[in-house]
Every structure is written in structure tokens, then in C-alpha cells.
Design a protein around this motif. Structure first.
Motif, PDB file in Angstrom:
ATOM      1  N   LYS A  51       0.817  -1.220   0.000  1.00 37.42           N
ATOM      2  CA  LYS A  51       0.000   0.000   0.000  1.00 37.42           C
ATOM      3  C   LYS A  51       0.846   1.263   0.000  1.00 37.42           C
ATOM      4  CE  LYS A  51      -4.194   0.398   1.004  1.00 37.42           C
ATOM      5  NZ  LYS A  51      -5.489   0.397   1.624  1.00 37.42           N
ATOM      6  N   TYR A  52       2.104   1.146   0.423  1.00 37.10           N
ATOM      7  CA  TYR A  52       2.996   2.307   0.328  1.00 37.10           C
ATOM      8  C   TYR A  52       3.181   2.727  -1.129  1.00 37.10           C
ATOM      9  CZ  TYR A  52       4.330   1.099   5.131  1.00 37.10           C
ATOM     10  OH  TYR A  52       4.333   0.818   6.474  1.00 37.10           O
ATOM     11  N   LEU A  53       3.100   1.772  -2.052  1.00 38.28           N
ATOM     12  CA  LEU A  53       3.307   2.071  -3.463  1.00 38.28           C
ATOM     13  C   LEU A  53       2.299   3.084  -3.995  1.00 38.28           C
ATOM     14  CD1 LEU A  53       4.020  -1.551  -4.765  1.00 38.28           C
ATOM     15  CD2 LEU A  53       5.692   0.237  -4.245  1.00 38.28           C
ATOM     16  N   GLU A  54       1.115   3.135  -3.402  1.00 32.06           N
ATOM     17  CA  GLU A  54       0.089   4.084  -3.855  1.00 32.06           C
ATOM     18  C   GLU A  54       0.510   5.533  -3.656  1.00 32.06           C
ATOM     19  OE1 GLU A  54      -3.652   3.107  -2.027  1.00 32.06           O
ATOM     20  OE2 GLU A  54      -3.691   1.134  -2.975  1.00 32.06           O
ATOM     21  N   HIS A  55       1.393   5.789  -2.727  1.00 31.99           N
ATOM     22  CA  HIS A  55       1.829   7.160  -2.436  1.00 31.99           C
ATOM     23  C   HIS A  55       2.899   7.662  -3.402  1.00 31.99           C
ATOM     24  CE1 HIS A  55      -0.362   7.086   1.348  1.00 31.99           C
ATOM     25  NE2 HIS A  55       0.126   5.866   1.524  1.00 31.99           N
ATOM     26  N   ILE A  56       3.647   6.749  -3.990  1.00 40.00           N
ATOM     27  CA  ILE A  56       4.815   7.119  -4.795  1.00 40.00           C
ATOM     28  C   ILE A  56       4.487   8.073  -5.943  1.00 40.00           C
ATOM     29  CG2 ILE A  56       6.599   6.178  -6.336  1.00 40.00           C
ATOM     30  CD1 ILE A  56       6.898   3.879  -4.308  1.00 40.00           C
ATOM     31  N   PRO A  57       3.424   7.836  -6.737  1.00 41.79           N
ATOM     32  CA  PRO A  57       3.146   8.775  -7.833  1.00 41.79           C
ATOM     33  C   PRO A  57       2.821  10.201  -7.351  1.00 41.79           C
ATOM     34  CG  PRO A  57       1.979   6.719  -8.178  1.00 41.79           C
ATOM     35  CD  PRO A  57       2.548   6.664  -6.797  1.00 41.79           C
ATOM     36  N   PHE A  58       2.380  10.339  -6.114  1.00 38.98           N
ATOM     37  CA  PHE A  58       2.042  11.660  -5.586  1.00 38.98           C
ATOM     38  C   PHE A  58       3.229  12.353  -4.919  1.00 38.98           C
ATOM     39  CE2 PHE A  58      -1.822   9.071  -5.496  1.00 38.98           C
ATOM     40  CZ  PHE A  58      -2.613   9.828  -6.345  1.00 38.98           C
ATOM     41  N   LEU A  59       4.222  11.563  -4.533  1.00 36.80           N
ATOM     42  CA  LEU A  59       5.375  12.109  -3.812  1.00 36.80           C
ATOM     43  C   LEU A  59       6.609  12.312  -4.695  1.00 36.80           C
ATOM     44  CD1 LEU A  59       5.161   9.898  -0.592  1.00 36.80           C
ATOM     45  CD2 LEU A  59       4.455  12.297  -0.847  1.00 36.80           C
ATOM     46  N   PHE A  60       6.668  11.616  -5.831  1.00 41.09           N
ATOM     47  CA  PHE A  60       7.871  11.635  -6.660  1.00 41.09           C
ATOM     48  C   PHE A  60       7.520  11.892  -8.112  1.00 41.09           C
ATOM     49  CE2 PHE A  60       8.655   8.918  -2.993  1.00 41.09           C
ATOM     50  CZ  PHE A  60       9.821   9.460  -2.493  1.00 41.09           C
ATOM     51  N   GLU A  61       8.506  12.364  -8.845  1.00 40.47           N
ATOM     52  CA  GLU A  61       8.336  12.650 -10.269  1.00 40.47           C
ATOM     53  C   GLU A  61       8.904  11.515 -11.108  1.00 40.47           C
ATOM     54  OE1 GLU A  61      10.358  16.332 -10.919  1.00 40.47           O
ATOM     55  OE2 GLU A  61       8.906  17.486  -9.773  1.00 40.47           O
ATOM     56  N   ASN A  62       8.616  11.598 -12.426  1.00 36.74           N
ATOM     57  CA  ASN A  62       9.191  10.688 -13.410  1.00 36.74           C
ATOM     58  C   ASN A  62       8.856   9.226 -13.102  1.00 36.74           C
ATOM     59  OD1 ASN A  62      10.508  10.072 -15.746  1.00 36.74           O
ATOM     60  ND2 ASN A  62      12.549  10.073 -14.838  1.00 36.74           N
ATOM     61  N   ILE A  63       7.566   8.965 -12.892  1.00 35.58           N
ATOM     62  CA  ILE A  63       7.061   7.632 -12.573  1.00 35.58           C
ATOM     63  C   ILE A  63       6.313   7.086 -13.787  1.00 35.58           C
ATOM     64  CG2 ILE A  63       5.493   6.320 -11.081  1.00 35.58           C
ATOM     65  CD1 ILE A  63       7.861   7.553  -9.600  1.00 35.58           C
ATOM     66  N   LYS A  64       6.544   5.839 -14.118  1.00 40.98           N
ATOM     67  CA  LYS A  64       5.821   5.163 -15.192  1.00 40.98           C
ATOM     68  C   LYS A  64       5.103   3.964 -14.592  1.00 40.98           C
ATOM     69  CE  LYS A  64       4.712   3.590 -19.288  1.00 40.98           C
ATOM     70  NZ  LYS A  64       3.438   3.891 -19.802  1.00 40.98           N
ATOM     71  N   ILE A  65       3.800   3.949 -14.702  1.00 44.02           N
ATOM     72  CA  ILE A  65       3.002   2.838 -14.208  1.00 44.02           C
ATOM     73  C   ILE A  65       2.663   1.951 -15.404  1.00 44.02           C
ATOM     74  CG2 ILE A  65       0.842   2.164 -13.113  1.00 44.02           C
ATOM     75  CD1 ILE A  65       0.992   4.964 -11.693  1.00 44.02           C
ATOM     76  N   ILE A  66       3.104   0.714 -15.360  1.00 48.95           N
ATOM     77  CA  ILE A  66       2.866  -0.222 -16.463  1.00 48.95           C
ATOM     78  C   ILE A  66       1.444  -0.756 -16.351  1.00 48.95           C
ATOM     79  CG2 ILE A  66       3.582  -2.412 -17.499  1.00 48.95           C
ATOM     80  CD1 ILE A  66       6.400  -1.807 -16.417  1.00 48.95           C
ATOM     81  N   ARG A  67       0.690  -0.606 -17.399  1.00 51.98           N
ATOM     82  CA  ARG A  67      -0.706  -1.044 -17.402  1.00 51.98           C
ATOM     83  C   ARG A  67      -0.921  -2.268 -18.292  1.00 51.98           C
ATOM     84  NH1 ARG A  67      -2.734   2.312 -13.954  1.00 51.98           N
ATOM     85  NH2 ARG A  67      -2.280   4.528 -14.052  1.00 51.98           N
ATOM     86  N   ASN A  68       0.142  -2.911 -18.714  1.00 50.65           N
ATOM     87  CA  ASN A  68       0.080  -4.101 -19.544  1.00 50.65           C
ATOM     88  C   ASN A  68      -0.380  -5.265 -18.666  1.00 50.65           C
ATOM     89  OD1 ASN A  68       0.811  -6.558 -20.816  1.00 50.65           O
ATOM     90  ND2 ASN A  68       2.379  -5.526 -22.012  1.00 50.65           N
ATOM     91  N   ILE A  69      -1.476  -5.920 -19.054  1.00 49.87           N
ATOM     92  CA  ILE A  69      -2.007  -7.018 -18.241  1.00 49.87           C
ATOM     93  C   ILE A  69      -1.080  -8.224 -18.217  1.00 49.87           C
ATOM     94  CG2 ILE A  69      -4.400  -6.316 -18.567  1.00 49.87           C
ATOM     95  CD1 ILE A  69      -4.673  -8.662 -20.579  1.00 49.87           C
TER      96      ILE A  69
END
Length: 176
Positions: A51-69
Motif C-alpha cells: 500500500k505504500y506504493l500508492e503514495h509514490i506517484p504523488f510524492l515523486f516525479e518521473n514515474i511510469k506505471i505499467i498497465r500491460n495485463i
């Protein structure tokens, strides 16, 4: 389920060799060292390391979330939620029409060299395709590297666990 465990899983995470990644990894490591248990903490909205991972896009820049199933597929989206059709085409395992790239064998327990609990948390209905195309090749690979000859695998400990463990999704390979 996402409310409890989070919208991301910590199966495979990739980081560049740069300062931003180091900041993220250190932040996540510090959170996990503060608190990281296999239970839900409603007060602080956390569970394990995920659940800590949910905070990362809001706290840090240059994030890529892979949406490939096909990346980080796992029992919770293939068995528990039955989201995708698993099949093989031209020797490539596919989820619907997307290639399976990375599979998270979450909760797989090795009982001994030939016996496994595919998901030790609860009883699930694994399809024949899932067993044949995903689990059997992985188990064959594990068997090829010969568990019993690996220095870092203590089968005595695993055997003791087996005595205490009641497999929920027992699988033997090769089957007898």
C-alpha cells in the motif's frame, strides 16, 4: 480487494540508476522498516509493503506505471477474479490477446522437490490452461536447477513446514 491490499502489487518493480529512483527506493525501504506486516492497518491505510506504493506517484516525479495485463499477472487476477482467457498461441502464453511477460507466483509454497501448494492462502480453482502453460513450466525449471543441490535451500526447514502445512492447492509434478 484493492481497498485492503492496494491498487499495486510488489511483484516486480523496475528502477533506473538515477537519483529519483534512489529517493523512491529509500523512502519505500524506510516505510517498510517502520511497519510491514501481513495484516491491514486501517488507521494508517497500509498493508505489507504494497500500500505504500500508492503514495509514490504523488510524492515523486518521473514515474511510469505499467498497465500491460501481461506484466505481473498473478492468481488474484487470473483465478480469483477470472479476468482473462489464458491460452497458448505460437508457443506464447497469452491473457486474452496480450503476451504473458511476467507472472507473480505469489503464495506458492515448495513442499519438496515434487510437491507444491500453488496458493497456500485459500482453495482456488486453477484452470488446466493455467497449470499447463504457467505453473508446469515454472516447476520444471525449478526442478532442473535441482533444489536439493542448492546451498541456500534448506529442505529440512521446508519438510518441517510441510508437516505443519495443510496444502490448499496441492500439486505434484510429475504426477504419479
Amino acid at each position: 480487494m484493492t481497498r485492503r491490499y492496494g491498487i499495486y502489487q510488489a511483484g516486480l518493480l523496475g528502477f533506473r540508476q538515477d537519483e529519483n529512483s534512489k529517493k523512491i527506493i529509500n523512502w519505500w525501504k524506510d516505510r517498510c522498516l517502520e511497519w510491514c506486516f501481513d495484516e491491514e492497518d486501517l488507521e494508517w491505510n497500509r498493508w505489507g509493503d504494497q500500500k505504500y506504493l500508492e503514495h509514490i506517484p504523488f510524492l515523486f516525479e518521473n514515474i511510469k506505471i505499467i498497465r500491460n495485463i501481461g506484466v505481473n499477472a498473478a492468481p488474484w487476477n487470473l483465478v480469483m477474479n477470472n479476468l482473462y482467457n489464458i491460452h497458448k498461441n505460437d508457443d506464447v502464453v497469452r491473457l486474452d490477446e496480450v503476451e504473458l511477460v511476467i507472472y507473480h507466483f505469489g503464495s506458492l509454497l515448495i513442499l519438496n522437490e515434487e510437491e507444491f501448494d500453488l496458493w497456500q492462502i485459500e482453495r482456488l480453482s486453477f484452470t488446466k490452461e493455467m497449470i499447463d502453460y504457467i505453473y508446469v513450466p515454472y516447476i520444471q525449471h525449478l526442478q532442473q536447477i535441482r533444489f536439493s543441490q542448492m546451498e541456500d535451500v534448506n529442505f529440512q526447514v521446508i519438510v518441517e513446514q510441510e508437516k505443519k502445512h495443510d496444502p490448499k492447492n496441492y500439486f505434484r509434478y510429475p504426477s504419479k
